[in-house]
Scaffold this motif. Structure first.
Motif, PDB file in Angstrom:
ATOM      1  N   MET A   7       0.837  -1.173   0.000  1.00 45.65           N
ATOM      2  CA  MET A   7       0.000   0.000   0.000  1.00 45.65           C
ATOM      3  C   MET A   7       0.887   1.243   0.000  1.00 45.65           C
ATOM      4  O   MET A   7       1.913   1.286   0.661  1.00 45.65           O
ATOM      5  CB  MET A   7      -0.893  -0.040   1.247  1.00 45.65           C
ATOM      6  N   ARG A   8       0.475   2.244  -0.766  1.00 42.62           N
ATOM      7  CA  ARG A   8       1.177   3.523  -0.813  1.00 42.62           C
ATOM      8  C   ARG A   8       0.386   4.509   0.032  1.00 42.62           C
ATOM      9  O   ARG A   8      -0.817   4.674  -0.154  1.00 42.62           O
ATOM     10  CB  ARG A   8       1.280   3.985  -2.264  1.00 42.62           C
ATOM     11  N   LEU A   9       1.076   5.166   0.969  1.00 43.69           N
ATOM     12  CA  LEU A   9       0.443   6.099   1.890  1.00 43.69           C
ATOM     13  C   LEU A   9       0.909   7.518   1.600  1.00 43.69           C
ATOM     14  O   LEU A   9       2.095   7.812   1.692  1.00 43.69           O
ATOM     15  CB  LEU A   9       0.785   5.725   3.338  1.00 43.69           C
ATOM     16  N   PHE A  10      -0.038   8.389   1.257  1.00 47.12           N
ATOM     17  CA  PHE A  10       0.238   9.811   1.088  1.00 47.12           C
ATOM     18  C   PHE A  10      -0.045  10.495   2.420  1.00 47.12           C
ATOM     19  O   PHE A  10      -1.127  10.317   2.985  1.00 47.12           O
ATOM     20  CB  PHE A  10      -0.671  10.419   0.017  1.00 47.12           C
ATOM     21  N   ILE A  11       0.916  11.278   2.909  1.00 47.63           N
ATOM     22  CA  ILE A  11       0.700  12.063   4.123  1.00 47.63           C
ATOM     23  C   ILE A  11       0.744  13.535   3.714  1.00 47.63           C
ATOM     24  O   ILE A  11       1.811  14.069   3.387  1.00 47.63           O
ATOM     25  CB  ILE A  11       1.757  11.776   5.203  1.00 47.63           C
ATOM     26  N   ALA A  12      -0.415  14.159   3.720  1.00 49.41           N
ATOM     27  CA  ALA A  12      -0.532  15.561   3.304  1.00 49.41           C
ATOM     28  C   ALA A  12      -0.364  16.489   4.496  1.00 49.41           C
ATOM     29  O   ALA A  12      -0.581  16.100   5.641  1.00 49.41           O
ATOM     30  CB  ALA A  12      -1.896  15.788   2.647  1.00 49.41           C
ATOM     31  N   GLU A  13       0.006  17.720   4.214  1.00 52.76           N
ATOM     32  CA  GLU A  13       0.210  18.709   5.271  1.00 52.76           C
ATOM     33  C   GLU A  13      -1.101  19.097   5.948  1.00 52.76           C
ATOM     34  O   GLU A  13      -1.129  19.376   7.139  1.00 52.76           O
ATOM     35  CB  GLU A  13       0.890  19.953   4.701  1.00 52.76           C
ATOM     36  N   LYS A  14      -2.174  19.094   5.169  1.00 47.31           N
ATOM     37  CA  LYS A  14      -3.469  19.527   5.712  1.00 47.31           C
ATOM     38  C   LYS A  14      -4.582  18.797   4.974  1.00 47.31           C
ATOM     39  O   LYS A  14      -4.373  18.283   3.873  1.00 47.31           O
ATOM     40  CB  LYS A  14      -3.613  21.034   5.613  1.00 47.31           C
ATOM     41  N   PRO A  15      -5.769  18.751   5.571  1.00 50.30           N
ATOM     42  CA  PRO A  15      -6.872  18.002   4.961  1.00 50.30           C
ATOM     43  C   PRO A  15      -7.210  18.432   3.535  1.00 50.30           C
ATOM     44  O   PRO A  15      -7.463  17.571   2.685  1.00 50.30           O
ATOM     45  CB  PRO A  15      -8.046  18.264   5.912  1.00 50.30           C
ATOM     46  N   SER A  16      -7.210  19.720   3.235  1.00 53.96           N
ATOM     47  CA  SER A  16      -7.584  20.159   1.883  1.00 53.96           C
ATOM     48  C   SER A  16      -6.636  19.592   0.828  1.00 53.96           C
ATOM     49  O   SER A  16      -7.071  19.182  -0.252  1.00 53.96           O
ATOM     50  CB  SER A  16      -7.614  21.686   1.805  1.00 53.96           C
ATOM     51  N   LEU A  17      -5.353  19.524   1.140  1.00 58.08           N
ATOM     52  CA  LEU A  17      -4.382  18.943   0.219  1.00 58.08           C
ATOM     53  C   LEU A  17      -4.619  17.438   0.086  1.00 58.08           C
ATOM     54  O   LEU A  17      -4.570  16.880  -1.007  1.00 58.08           O
ATOM     55  CB  LEU A  17      -2.957  19.230   0.710  1.00 58.08           C
ATOM     56  N   LEU A  51       7.371  18.979   8.467  1.00 58.44           N
ATOM     57  CA  LEU A  51       6.264  18.451   9.263  1.00 58.44           C
ATOM     58  C   LEU A  51       5.892  17.022   8.901  1.00 58.44           C
ATOM     59  O   LEU A  51       5.506  16.250   9.773  1.00 58.44           O
ATOM     60  CB  LEU A  51       5.061  19.390   9.277  1.00 58.44           C
ATOM     61  N   VAL A  52       6.055  16.621   7.641  1.00 60.17           N
ATOM     62  CA  VAL A  52       5.807  15.215   7.305  1.00 60.17           C
ATOM     63  C   VAL A  52       7.010  14.361   7.698  1.00 60.17           C
ATOM     64  O   VAL A  52       6.853  13.259   8.228  1.00 60.17           O
ATOM     65  CB  VAL A  52       5.447  15.047   5.817  1.00 60.17           C
ATOM     66  N   ASP A  53       8.224  14.868   7.474  1.00 63.03           N
ATOM     67  CA  ASP A  53       9.407  14.112   7.882  1.00 63.03           C
ATOM     68  C   ASP A  53       9.424  13.875   9.392  1.00 63.03           C
ATOM     69  O   ASP A  53       9.872  12.825   9.856  1.00 63.03           O
ATOM     70  CB  ASP A  53      10.686  14.827   7.446  1.00 63.03           C
ATOM     71  N   ARG A  63      10.060  24.587   3.103  1.00 63.67           N
ATOM     72  CA  ARG A  63      10.829  23.906   4.145  1.00 63.67           C
ATOM     73  C   ARG A  63       9.948  23.421   5.292  1.00 63.67           C
ATOM     74  O   ARG A  63      10.165  22.335   5.824  1.00 63.67           O
ATOM     75  CB  ARG A  63      11.980  24.780   4.640  1.00 63.67           C
ATOM     76  N   GLU A  64       8.949  24.184   5.695  1.00 61.83           N
ATOM     77  CA  GLU A  64       8.069  23.749   6.781  1.00 61.83           C
ATOM     78  C   GLU A  64       7.242  22.537   6.361  1.00 61.83           C
ATOM     79  O   GLU A  64       7.040  21.612   7.149  1.00 61.83           O
ATOM     80  CB  GLU A  64       7.145  24.881   7.233  1.00 61.83           C
ATOM     81  N   GLY A  65       6.765  22.533   5.134  1.00 61.01           N
ATOM     82  CA  GLY A  65       6.014  21.391   4.632  1.00 61.01           C
ATOM     83  C   GLY A  65       6.855  20.126   4.611  1.00 61.01           C
ATOM     84  O   GLY A  65       6.369  19.032   4.907  1.00 61.01           O
ATOM     85  N   GLN A  66       8.115  20.289   4.263  1.00 57.59           N
ATOM     86  CA  GLN A  66       9.012  19.144   4.262  1.00 57.59           C
ATOM     87  C   GLN A  66       9.226  18.619   5.675  1.00 57.59           C
ATOM     88  O   GLN A  66       9.149  17.421   5.932  1.00 57.59           O
ATOM     89  CB  GLN A  66      10.364  19.534   3.638  1.00 57.59           C
ATOM     90  N   HIS A 109       1.852  21.329  11.859  1.00 59.28           N
ATOM     91  CA  HIS A 109       2.782  20.567  12.696  1.00 59.28           C
ATOM     92  C   HIS A 109       2.008  19.761  13.745  1.00 59.28           C
ATOM     93  O   HIS A 109       1.212  20.313  14.489  1.00 59.28           O
ATOM     94  CB  HIS A 109       3.774  21.499  13.400  1.00 59.28           C
ATOM     95  N   LEU A 110       2.265  18.467  13.794  1.00 56.02           N
ATOM     96  CA  LEU A 110       1.659  17.600  14.800  1.00 56.02           C
ATOM     97  C   LEU A 110       2.516  17.536  16.062  1.00 56.02           C
ATOM     98  O   LEU A 110       2.063  17.079  17.103  1.00 56.02           O
ATOM     99  CB  LEU A 110       1.485  16.179  14.250  1.00 56.02           C
ATOM    100  N   PHE A 111       3.751  17.995  15.943  1.00 58.63           N
ATOM    101  CA  PHE A 111       4.703  17.940  17.049  1.00 58.63           C
ATOM    102  C   PHE A 111       5.233  19.341  17.331  1.00 58.63           C
ATOM    103  O   PHE A 111       5.207  20.209  16.471  1.00 58.63           O
ATOM    104  CB  PHE A 111       5.869  17.006  16.700  1.00 58.63           C
TER     105      PHE A 111
END
Length: 164
Positions: free
Chosen positions: A1-11, A107-109, A102-105, A42-44
């Motif tokens: 399975m391929r999992l996409f983790i987006a920065e926010k729900p709209s994306l 927060l998922v990393d 950079r922030e988008g990178q 950011h979740l963290f």
């Protein structure tokens, strides 16, 4: 399975539409062989000074410089972090769908680091949410590792802000 983790729900919703019909579930969209989930920014967050050392709660003790940096899950994001963790355990490949900066990178990393994810990670670079842009971006996935300097820059900025 391929999992996409987006920065926010709209994306996340835009990516799911680009992948085809999907079934909405709690905190993610199941698109067959692909699943799309999302963060809420950011979740963290960096731990507070007194979480490193209780004596650091007195702001007269300066400088306050941790020997190693620690993060904690934001209270408001605990449920989504658990959902993402469960999905990561099933993933063969993860696609970082943070905003193209950079922030988008970071927060998922951060999510991948939190769960010590060791599988393959790709990056989707998506600046616009229209159908044509999403289709083009889905066709042009690249290796997430090449964006490590963006993640490192965002982390350095965050730590510098904390120190100041």
């Amino acid at each position: 399975m391929r999992l996409f983790i987006a920065e926010k729900p709209s994306l996340g919703h835009a990516i799911a539409e680009g992948l085809g019909s999907g079934k909405r579930c709690g905190g993610y969209i199941d698109c067959g062989d692909d699943i799309v989930t999302w963060c809420f920014g950011h979740l963290f967050e960096l731990c507070d000074p007194e979480e490193y050392d209780p004596s650091w709660s007195d702001w007269h003790v300066v400088p306050v410089i941790p020997s190693s940096w620690r993060v904690k899950t934001k209270e408001s994001c605990m449920e989504q972090v658990e959902i993402i963790g469960g999905l990561l355990r099933r993933a063969d490949v993860v696609v970082n769908a943070g905003d193209p900066d950079r922030e988008g990178q970071l927060l998922v990393d951060e999510v991948l680091e939190h769960f010590a994810y060791q599988g393959a990670v790709e990056r989707i670079w998506l600046a616009s949410l229209d159908a044509r842009s999403v289709a083009k971006a889905l066709a042009g996935l690249t290796d997430n590792g090449k964006y490590a300097p963006l993640r490192d820059a965002a982390r350095a900025r965050s730590q510098a802000d904390w120190l100041i």
